[in-house]
Design a protein around this motif. Structure first.
Motif, PDB file in Angstrom:
ATOM      1  N   ALA A  57       0.826  -1.205   0.000  1.00  0.00           N
ATOM      2  CA  ALA A  57       0.000   0.000   0.000  1.00  0.00           C
ATOM      3  C   ALA A  57       0.863   1.259   0.000  1.00  0.00           C
ATOM      4  O   ALA A  57       0.492   2.273  -0.593  1.00  0.00           O
ATOM      5  CB  ALA A  57      -0.931   0.002   1.198  1.00  0.00           C
ATOM      6  N   HIS A  58       2.031   1.207   0.649  1.00  0.00           N
ATOM      7  CA  HIS A  58       2.927   2.370   0.664  1.00  0.00           C
ATOM      8  C   HIS A  58       3.431   2.655  -0.750  1.00  0.00           C
ATOM      9  O   HIS A  58       3.526   3.817  -1.156  1.00  0.00           O
ATOM     10  CB  HIS A  58       4.096   2.133   1.623  1.00  0.00           C
ATOM     11  CG  HIS A  58       3.686   2.140   3.059  1.00  0.00           C
ATOM     12  ND1 HIS A  58       3.476   3.300   3.768  1.00  0.00           N
ATOM     13  CD2 HIS A  58       3.419   1.124   3.913  1.00  0.00           C
ATOM     14  CE1 HIS A  58       3.128   3.005   4.997  1.00  0.00           C
ATOM     15  NE2 HIS A  58       3.076   1.680   5.111  1.00  0.00           N
ATOM     16  N   HIS A  59       3.733   1.609  -1.505  1.00  0.00           N
ATOM     17  CA  HIS A  59       4.166   1.780  -2.887  1.00  0.00           C
ATOM     18  C   HIS A  59       3.074   2.452  -3.709  1.00  0.00           C
ATOM     19  O   HIS A  59       3.325   3.440  -4.413  1.00  0.00           O
ATOM     20  CB  HIS A  59       4.525   0.427  -3.507  1.00  0.00           C
ATOM     21  CG  HIS A  59       4.629   0.462  -5.004  1.00  0.00           C
ATOM     22  ND1 HIS A  59       5.699   1.012  -5.656  1.00  0.00           N
ATOM     23  CD2 HIS A  59       3.763   0.040  -5.969  1.00  0.00           C
ATOM     24  CE1 HIS A  59       5.506   0.925  -6.970  1.00  0.00           C
ATOM     25  NE2 HIS A  59       4.341   0.333  -7.177  1.00  0.00           N
ATOM     26  N   TRP A  60       1.841   1.931  -3.612  1.00  0.00           N
ATOM     27  CA  TRP A  60       0.747   2.510  -4.395  1.00  0.00           C
ATOM     28  C   TRP A  60       0.389   3.911  -3.903  1.00  0.00           C
ATOM     29  O   TRP A  60       0.014   4.775  -4.702  1.00  0.00           O
ATOM     30  CB  TRP A  60      -0.457   1.578  -4.381  1.00  0.00           C
ATOM     31  CG  TRP A  60      -0.217   0.388  -5.243  1.00  0.00           C
ATOM     32  CD1 TRP A  60       0.038  -0.888  -4.842  1.00  0.00           C
ATOM     33  CD2 TRP A  60      -0.152   0.372  -6.675  1.00  0.00           C
ATOM     34  NE1 TRP A  60       0.251  -1.692  -5.935  1.00  0.00           N
ATOM     35  CE2 TRP A  60       0.136  -0.946  -7.072  1.00  0.00           C
ATOM     36  CE3 TRP A  60      -0.305   1.352  -7.658  1.00  0.00           C
ATOM     37  CZ2 TRP A  60       0.264  -1.316  -8.405  1.00  0.00           C
ATOM     38  CZ3 TRP A  60      -0.174   0.972  -8.984  1.00  0.00           C
ATOM     39  CH2 TRP A  60       0.110  -0.340  -9.351  1.00  0.00           C
ATOM     40  N   ALA A  61       0.529   4.161  -2.606  1.00  0.00           N
ATOM     41  CA  ALA A  61       0.256   5.500  -2.079  1.00  0.00           C
ATOM     42  C   ALA A  61       1.231   6.516  -2.662  1.00  0.00           C
ATOM     43  O   ALA A  61       0.847   7.630  -3.026  1.00  0.00           O
ATOM     44  CB  ALA A  61       0.334   5.489  -0.557  1.00  0.00           C
ATOM     45  N   ARG A  62       2.499   6.120  -2.783  1.00  0.00           N
ATOM     46  CA  ARG A  62       3.483   7.027  -3.399  1.00  0.00           C
ATOM     47  C   ARG A  62       3.130   7.300  -4.854  1.00  0.00           C
ATOM     48  O   ARG A  62       3.254   8.433  -5.336  1.00  0.00           O
ATOM     49  CB  ARG A  62       4.897   6.437  -3.280  1.00  0.00           C
ATOM     50  CG  ARG A  62       5.449   6.433  -1.872  1.00  0.00           C
ATOM     51  CD  ARG A  62       6.918   6.046  -1.851  1.00  0.00           C
ATOM     52  NE  ARG A  62       7.158   4.684  -2.307  1.00  0.00           N
ATOM     53  CZ  ARG A  62       7.215   3.614  -1.538  1.00  0.00           C
ATOM     54  NH1 ARG A  62       7.018   3.734  -0.238  1.00  0.00           N
ATOM     55  NH2 ARG A  62       7.469   2.424  -2.046  1.00  0.00           N
TER      56      ARG A  62
END
Length: 128
Positions: A57-62
């Protein structure tokens, strides 16, 4: 009607997307693969997204923030409390939309790749 909040349940191959309008009712549901989801993010006008906090989710949030969207990552245990039925991608999206309405649930800050790498290193060291 322009959507005000979009919940995304990330997975390895398929992404479940639920768009909710100002009333909180789901106005549109999508099931997209990775390529379609990337195109969806690029073509979508800036909106508010909500995801369950996990490594991916951190990857997609970025990626969402790079496209001009605002992102809230919610802790998984708090989202689980809002799930009404069995654990499915669709039920997770509805739970995220409900949990996002609660002002007492504090979002998880989006981590950079460096922060995630350090966190992984600490977890490896503590496992020994």
């Amino acid at each position: 009607m322009e959507s005000t909040l979009i919940a995304v349940d990330t997975a390895k191959l398929v992404f479940e997307v639920a768009e909710a309008g100002g009333t909180g009712r789901v106005s549109r549901r999508l099931r997209l693969n990775r390529e379609q989801f990337s195109q969806y993010l690029a073509q979508r006008t800036p909106a508010s997204f909500v995801l369950e906090a996990c490594g991916g989710a951190h990857h997609w949030a970025r990626r969402m923030q790079a496209c001009g969207h605002t992102v809230r990552l919610l802790p998984v245990p708090y989202v689980c409390a809002y799930r009404r039925r069995n654990k499915t991608d669709r039920a997770d999206c509805l739970a995220m939309l409900e949990a996002a309405k609660n002002p007492e649930i504090l979002p998880v800050p989006v981590k950079t790749t460096e922060q995630q790498a350090i966190q992984g290193l600490h977890r490896c060291r503590s496992a020994c």
